[in-house]
Design a protein around this motif. Sequence first.
Motif, mmCIF file in Angstrom:
data_model
loop_
_atom_site.group_PDB
_atom_site.id
_atom_site.type_symbol
_atom_site.label_atom_id
_atom_site.label_comp_id
_atom_site.label_asym_id
_atom_site.label_seq_id
_atom_site.Cartn_x
_atom_site.Cartn_y
_atom_site.Cartn_z
ATOM 1 N N ARG A 110 31.507 65.047 -35.054
ATOM 2 C CA ARG A 110 30.499 64.559 -35.995
ATOM 3 C C ARG A 110 31.156 63.679 -37.060
ATOM 4 O O ARG A 110 32.374 63.647 -37.218
ATOM 5 N N SER A 111 30.305 62.980 -37.802
ATOM 6 C CA SER A 111 30.766 62.155 -38.917
ATOM 7 C C SER A 111 30.003 62.579 -40.164
ATOM 8 O O SER A 111 28.771 62.657 -40.150
ATOM 9 N N SER A 112 30.718 62.854 -41.216
ATOM 10 C CA SER A 112 30.093 63.292 -42.466
ATOM 11 C C SER A 112 29.601 62.089 -43.256
ATOM 12 O O SER A 112 30.325 61.106 -43.448
ATOM 13 N N PHE A 113 28.361 62.168 -43.715
ATOM 14 C CA PHE A 113 27.782 61.073 -44.483
ATOM 15 C C PHE A 113 28.562 60.818 -45.770
ATOM 16 O O PHE A 113 28.855 59.669 -46.118
ATOM 17 N N ALA A 114 28.911 61.890 -46.481
ATOM 18 C CA ALA A 114 29.646 61.724 -47.742
ATOM 19 C C ALA A 114 30.989 61.061 -47.518
ATOM 20 O O ALA A 114 31.425 60.215 -48.303
ATOM 21 N N VAL A 115 31.655 61.407 -46.433
ATOM 22 C CA VAL A 115 32.986 60.874 -46.151
ATOM 23 C C VAL A 115 32.926 59.397 -45.802
ATOM 24 O O VAL A 115 33.669 58.575 -46.347
ATOM 25 N N VAL A 116 32.034 59.029 -44.878
ATOM 26 C CA VAL A 116 31.999 57.631 -44.432
ATOM 27 C C VAL A 116 31.472 56.715 -45.533
ATOM 28 O O VAL A 116 31.932 55.574 -45.670
ATOM 29 N N VAL A 117 30.531 57.193 -46.347
ATOM 30 C CA VAL A 117 30.025 56.361 -47.438
ATOM 31 C C VAL A 117 31.122 56.103 -48.453
ATOM 32 O O VAL A 117 31.293 54.969 -48.940
ATOM 33 N N ASP A 118 31.896 57.135 -48.776
ATOM 34 C CA ASP A 118 32.992 56.963 -49.726
ATOM 35 C C ASP A 118 34.033 55.986 -49.184
ATOM 36 O O ASP A 118 34.514 55.116 -49.915
ATOM 37 N N LEU B 129 25.265 50.612 -39.842
ATOM 38 C CA LEU B 129 25.076 51.429 -38.639
ATOM 39 C C LEU B 129 25.840 52.742 -38.746
ATOM 40 O O LEU B 129 25.342 53.797 -38.314
ATOM 41 N N THR B 130 27.032 52.708 -39.309
ATOM 42 C CA THR B 130 27.823 53.932 -39.473
ATOM 43 C C THR B 130 27.125 54.911 -40.401
ATOM 44 O O THR B 130 27.063 56.121 -40.118
ATOM 45 N N MET B 131 26.597 54.427 -41.514
ATOM 46 C CA MET B 131 25.910 55.319 -42.451
ATOM 47 C C MET B 131 24.638 55.897 -41.829
ATOM 48 O O MET B 131 24.318 57.076 -42.042
ATOM 49 N N SER B 132 23.924 55.091 -41.063
ATOM 50 C CA SER B 132 22.723 55.605 -40.402
ATOM 51 C C SER B 132 23.076 56.688 -39.394
ATOM 52 O O SER B 132 22.389 57.711 -39.285
#
Length: 807
Positions: A186-194, A209-212
């Motif tokens: 999985r990919s964490s929203f908080a991690v990728v946004v930061d 696309l990554t954030m979505s």
Amino acid sequence: MSTTIKINDANFQILIDNPDLTTCILFNKTTVYSKGISLDEKVVTSVLPVVMIQVSLAFLTSHIVYFLLKPLKQPRFVCNVLSGIIMGRSVFGKNKIYQDIMYRGREMLVVNTLATMGGIYFVFIVTVKMDKAMILRTVKKTWNVSMTVLLVPLIISFLVAHMLRDHVPRINLKRFYFYISFLASRSSFAVVVDAISELKLLNSELGQLTMSTAVIHEILGWLNSILSQLMRGGLQRILVVHVGAVCALSIFTIVVLRLMIEWIIRRTPERKPVKDVYIIAIMIGAIILGFIYEGLNSNYMIGAAMFGLVIPAGPPLGSALVEKSELIITNFFLPFFYIRLGQLTDIHSIESWRSFLALELILISAYLGKVVGCILGLISFKASIRNALLFSCFLNIKGIIELMHFLRWRSRKYVDIQTFSELVLSNLVLTAIVTPLIAIFYKPQRRLESIARVDNCIRTLRTTLPSSELRILCCIHHEDNVNGIITLLRATNPTEMNPICAYPVHLKDLAGRAAPVVLPYNTQKYKLASNATDRIMRAVIKYSRSSGPAVAVQPFIMISPYDTMHQSICRLLKDKFIPLILVPLFPNGEVQGPNGILHNFNINILHYAPCTVGIFVDRGLNSCINTAKSAKFCYNVAVFFIGGPDDREAMALVSRMSGHPGVSITVFRINLEENIVENESEKHIDEVVMNEFVASNFGNASVVCRQIVANDTKQLVSAVRSLERSNDLVIVGRQQAFSSQLEEEMRPWVEYEELGIIGDLLASADFVGGMMSILVIQSVESVKGATHKTIKTLGNLIYNYSTSSWR
């Protein structure tokens, strides 16, 4: 029956992490506070001085590591984790004196508490910044890609873990291999946004696309955490105790606390700050809710996330919470998290290389499976393999959320110290690899440059047929911009035969939100309370309806950081085939300094826009001509034409205005003598444009052309300053066909680069009292292949000034 165990500082950390033991420590007057510095007492015998030294050392170490690794394009997360490891038992902790002073049992109680509070606040603030409406939009649009890039690595890594389960000993958690496979996939929203925010790629296509994708993964991660907590006990416990308590608390959060949040928002006047008492109450509530969920044998991250989701992102409340708390969370609470992480991580504990390789194979299979999933998921988008590989790099970024899970496993003795250290190092190395790869190989600016080239440009005013629809994108920062924009649209002479389609876009800085938003404004939705966006769009829509079929409006809302906002605007220009964008220079009537964020925004638009750009300096036009209900529209326009692509685009816009019966136009044709153009075709095109304009307006009493001859800077400035005060608007090209000497003489006096030499002169406060609006036009040709610099000066310039009237 109670048992007393004599312990020392060496095994204190192990015992306080044991859930089956209750640990007590002896308290005395010097446990927390010291008596100060004295000759007969060590300075660091109390908790508070040691904790202060710890956080100071963590702050200093992380900044030194970041300074050393910045040339390698390493993110701050990697530097923070490395600083924690350096301060922990792996490096500095090998020194017994340092270990005894910095990591004694009493001090670690404080560190662990502050680290947990940092985790709660981090999750809370991230969910506050999450746009809740984005979740529904994301599920509809990208669910297929999100599920593909999750299921493919999950299946692959779980199969590999099942085959290697006997080679990873010392695991005390049932379904551990599913959990580790899911967490790696999985990919964490908080991690990728930061991470994406640090890379300044929030507005890029792959970043969006990554954030979505991460939003959907985040939802599935919450569901997995809830189910895993529920599945710990037996069926009776699930039905009676756990489910009942958690559901009741969740309903209380969603219903009661949400109503209280809405009440706070209603009591906060528009453009007024939220009261500090509300901010403090909410921050305390996040801690209380997190610990209640933890006490219910759930996860404190779920409690913090539930409370954060009921708070709307953005102003007034979401922005205030982020603004007042994010700094102290990042620079005070989270350093304790990394201190605790470093204390529990021991690279010297990795002794069994067989189990090390087995665990790494499980993790690597998940990472490589995500690459395969990205390639399969982007097939429907017809994306290139390069973009699919970069997309997998985005999704493989790991961060603090994964480390929170690892710490939880370690504190509950699900994994041993070797497995914990391997998990931390794997995430650290992976992020340290993929982040520089993204920074090096993903350059969305290059794509914008290729779009904006002359041979790839979408449309310009000159290539737009007079009888076709003119599409104009209107950037609006503030309500004060609306009046001037509407007046300018009216002056373009929209009719049923020559209609215009306006795209008003309300631009907002990304404050209190995690991800940028670009949305069409819902004109049908009825709202009891209106905000600035509603009032702006209501005014533009009202003008459109009063103009009938001559004016169509498609309003948008754009919330994004100003340093990357131009990327979203350029994509909108490209998608809608818009030949003209209007950008206000001084929003809210205030002049923004040349070093401000709006100055950089304007420069980015001028550099990357794939169409004609109009920088509009609105000085407040006469209110009687701005209302859509005015019976007679009177508007005086002056135009300076020297030559070059920008001036020709300005004449194309003026040609449309010339058909309006209420618009009076005066064109000043300035000839710079003693200059020879190397490219004679440019001079010929300038003459053709002027001749066509004169011919098309022959007999039009509202159009006057005057010719001015100027040979030096003084004469040129005098010609410009001779403009009468009766004009409402002055239109000029941003770059003209100046000689090199004239440009060198005038360039040092330019205050606002985005206006050009003549535009900056017109916008100065001493020009006609600063009461005249200015529209500076830039053609896409002048940016990507201008010929205005192919002019040279022959001989000495002589002072000669003459004017002649042209009819």
